[in-house]
Design an enzyme around this catalytic site. Structure first.
Site, PDB file in Angstrom:
ATOM      1  N   SER A 143      76.583 -24.097  12.087  1.00 44.17           N
ATOM      2  CA  SER A 143      77.134 -24.146  10.533  1.00 44.17           C
ATOM      3  C   SER A 143      76.258 -24.940   9.801  1.00 44.17           C
ATOM      4  O   SER A 143      75.459 -25.769  10.392  1.00 44.17           O
ATOM      5  CB  SER A 143      78.602 -24.390  10.423  1.00 44.17           C
ATOM      6  N   TYR A 156      85.836 -30.676  11.735  1.00 42.20           N
ATOM      7  CA  TYR A 156      84.917 -29.408  11.758  1.00 42.20           C
ATOM      8  C   TYR A 156      83.310 -29.922  11.718  1.00 42.20           C
ATOM      9  O   TYR A 156      82.511 -29.278  12.520  1.00 42.20           O
ATOM     10  CB  TYR A 156      85.260 -28.499  10.632  1.00 42.20           C
ATOM     11  N   ALA A 158      81.999 -32.614  12.553  1.00 36.41           N
ATOM     12  CA  ALA A 158      81.764 -33.284  13.674  1.00 36.41           C
ATOM     13  C   ALA A 158      81.490 -32.350  14.754  1.00 36.41           C
ATOM     14  O   ALA A 158      80.517 -32.557  15.431  1.00 36.41           O
ATOM     15  CB  ALA A 158      82.780 -34.337  14.151  1.00 36.41           C
ATOM     16  N   SER A 159      82.282 -31.496  14.821  1.00 36.83           N
ATOM     17  CA  SER A 159      82.185 -30.532  15.976  1.00 36.83           C
ATOM     18  C   SER A 159      81.250 -29.565  15.973  1.00 36.83           C
ATOM     19  O   SER A 159      80.292 -29.208  16.852  1.00 36.83           O
ATOM     20  CB  SER A 159      83.581 -29.611  15.949  1.00 36.83           C
TER      21      SER A 159
HETATM   22  P1  NAD Z   1      86.847 -15.625  11.953  1.00 39.40           P
HETATM   23  O1  NAD Z   1      88.212 -16.548  11.818  1.00 39.40           O
HETATM   24  O2  NAD Z   1      86.755 -14.502  11.189  1.00 39.40           O
HETATM   25  O3  NAD Z   1      86.787 -15.364  13.405  1.00 39.40           O
HETATM   26  C1  NAD Z   1      86.652 -16.202  14.461  1.00 39.40           C
HETATM   27  C2  NAD Z   1      87.267 -15.494  15.829  1.00 39.40           C
HETATM   28  O4  NAD Z   1      87.324 -16.640  16.925  1.00 39.40           O
HETATM   29  C3  NAD Z   1      88.722 -14.958  15.763  1.00 39.40           C
HETATM   30  O5  NAD Z   1      88.944 -13.725  16.145  1.00 39.40           O
HETATM   31  C4  NAD Z   1      89.690 -16.077  16.559  1.00 39.40           C
HETATM   32  O6  NAD Z   1      90.696 -15.239  17.059  1.00 39.40           O
HETATM   33  C5  NAD Z   1      88.573 -16.315  17.478  1.00 39.40           C
HETATM   34  N1  NAD Z   1      88.961 -17.459  18.245  1.00 39.40           N
HETATM   35  C6  NAD Z   1      89.316 -18.628  17.717  1.00 39.40           C
HETATM   36  N2  NAD Z   1      89.731 -19.479  18.613  1.00 39.40           N
HETATM   37  C7  NAD Z   1      89.764 -18.958  19.729  1.00 39.40           C
HETATM   38  C8  NAD Z   1      89.694 -19.469  21.004  1.00 39.40           C
HETATM   39  N3  NAD Z   1      90.258 -20.584  21.271  1.00 39.40           N
HETATM   40  N4  NAD Z   1      89.427 -18.680  22.046  1.00 39.40           N
HETATM   41  C9  NAD Z   1      89.060 -17.282  21.809  1.00 39.40           C
HETATM   42  N5  NAD Z   1      88.874 -16.835  20.648  1.00 39.40           N
HETATM   43  C10 NAD Z   1      88.999 -17.450  19.523  1.00 39.40           C
HETATM   44  O7  NAD Z   1      85.739 -16.579  11.755  1.00 39.40           O
HETATM   45  P2  NAD Z   1      84.162 -16.243  11.439  1.00 39.40           P
HETATM   46  O8  NAD Z   1      83.776 -16.612  10.023  1.00 39.40           O
HETATM   47  O9  NAD Z   1      83.773 -15.087  11.954  1.00 39.40           O
HETATM   48  O10 NAD Z   1      83.574 -17.359  12.176  1.00 39.40           O
HETATM   49  C11 NAD Z   1      82.953 -17.404  13.713  1.00 39.40           C
HETATM   50  C12 NAD Z   1      81.952 -18.359  13.778  1.00 39.40           C
HETATM   51  O11 NAD Z   1      81.092 -18.695  12.835  1.00 39.40           O
HETATM   52  C13 NAD Z   1      82.909 -19.854  13.905  1.00 39.40           C
HETATM   53  O12 NAD Z   1      82.137 -20.702  15.050  1.00 39.40           O
HETATM   54  C14 NAD Z   1      82.600 -20.541  12.569  1.00 39.40           C
HETATM   55  O13 NAD Z   1      82.824 -21.925  12.851  1.00 39.40           O
HETATM   56  C15 NAD Z   1      81.074 -19.982  12.412  1.00 39.40           C
HETATM   57  N6  NAD Z   1      80.847 -20.166  10.778  1.00 39.40           N
HETATM   58  C16 NAD Z   1      81.452 -19.154   9.791  1.00 39.40           C
HETATM   59  C17 NAD Z   1      81.127 -19.455   8.637  1.00 39.40           C
HETATM   60  C18 NAD Z   1      81.637 -18.635   7.749  1.00 39.40           C
HETATM   61  O14 NAD Z   1      81.485 -18.740   6.329  1.00 39.40           O
HETATM   62  N7  NAD Z   1      82.483 -17.588   7.724  1.00 39.40           N
HETATM   63  C19 NAD Z   1      80.221 -20.476   8.088  1.00 39.40           C
HETATM   64  C20 NAD Z   1      79.573 -21.357   9.132  1.00 39.40           C
HETATM   65  C21 NAD Z   1      79.923 -20.974  10.376  1.00 39.40           C
END
Ligand code: NAD
Length: 252
Positions: A143, A156, A158-159
């Site tokens: 991210s 978040y 830090a992760s």
């Molecule tokens: P989202 O919430 O739409 O989707 C995340 C999915 O991960 C969900 O389906 C959830 O059920 C699944 N999930 C969560 N914890 C889980 C676990 N312990 N085991 C299995 N599945 C699990 O989020 P997104 O926006 O699609 O994000 C996807 C990735 O992109 C994440 O790592 C997020 O940090 C990263 N990200 C997103 C954005 C953004 O703006 N959307 C920006 C930077 C980074």
């Protein structure tokens, strides 16, 4: 967008039920790859036509932060498709932008366990199957919060910094064994993760768009397109690095 080289390839994707993971799954299915998804939630899987009765798609419901469930998922993927060529560690959770004094131990543990430990557990379960064939590509989901403050709260941010370090070390340690690992650092991507920003009059979402040099949020599909490129043979010389897709946020 069409890429050569994904036909007959098997892609293991975590977080496949929603947002970016779901868009990645659809993108790889469109390239005729085989996709094995893992998620704790089932809902989104059935909502997408591309997944229904598609012989190229299978999934396992499980938690990426639980070792036994991860091992079971990888075992099922191997039984179903016989190999794993590409691993996309996309599952992740947000921390509600809590500063450290508002982050209790359970929130800290949850974020680090899902985002960091989950990425490590899935990688360690899949990697041996890649190493044995001396071939594999890993794309981890970082991210902009992996580079700068403000994209999340204390846990978040830090992760995501940890995921970047892990990705670099992964590539460094396994490049000689045929593995290529990189990460993606998205900025503002419109997915269910950010639905709170769009709630009500969407004031927060509008502020984020205004603060982003490109002046808008991106669609999950745009991150999926970058993933296709990074996972493709065309990106063979890209190693151990993190590619931002952030509308210019980090360049400000
Ligand atoms: P989202 O919430 O739409 O989707 C995340 C999915 O991960 C969900 O389906 C959830 O059920 C699944 N999930 C969560 N914890 C889980 C676990 N312990 N085991 C299995 N599945 C699990 O989020 P997104 O926006 O699609 O994000 C996807 C990735 O992109 C994440 O790592 C997020 O940090 C990263 N990200 C997103 C954005 C953004 O703006 N959307 C920006 C930077 C980074």
């Amino acid at each position: 967008m069409e890429f050569k080289g994904f036909k007959e390839k098997v892609v293991f994707i975590t977080g496949v039920s929603s947002g970016i993971g779901q868009a990645q799954a659809i993108a790889f299915l469109e390239q005729n790859a085989y996709v094995f998804g893992m998620d704790i939630a089932e809902k989104g899987i059935f909502a997408v036509a591309e997944f229904q009765n598609n012989p190229h798609f299978a999934y396992f419901l499980g938690d990426t932060s639980k070792k036994e469930e991860v091992e079971e998922a990888v075992k099922k993927a191997m039984q179903q498709f016989g190999q794993i060529d590409i691993l996309l560690n996309t599952a992740g959770i947000l921390d509600g932008y809590a500063p450290t004094l508002e982050t209790d131990e359970s929130l800290w543990d949850r974020i680090m366990t899902v985002n960091v430990k989950g990425t490590y557990l899935v990688t360690n379960a899949v990697l041996p199957h890649m190493v044995v064939r001396k071939s594999g590509v890993v794309v981890n989901m970082a991210s902009i919060a992996g580079f700068v403050a403000g994209g999340g709260g204390a846990a978040y941010t830090a992760s995501k910094h940890a995921i970047i370090g892990y990705t670099k070390q992964l590539d460094y340690d396994y490049v000689k064994l045929g593995i290529r690992a990189n990460g993606i650092a998205p900025g503002a991507i419109e997915t269910p993760m950010n639905q709170a920003d769009f709630a009500g009059d969407g004031k927060m979402a509008k502020w984020v768009a205004k603060e982003t040099p490109a002046g808008r949020w991106a669609k999950a599909q745009e991150v999926a397109n970058l993933t296709l490129y990074l996972a493709s043979p065309e990106a063979d010389y890209i190693h151990g690095t993190i590619i931002p897709i952030d509308g210019g946020w980090l360049g400000k």
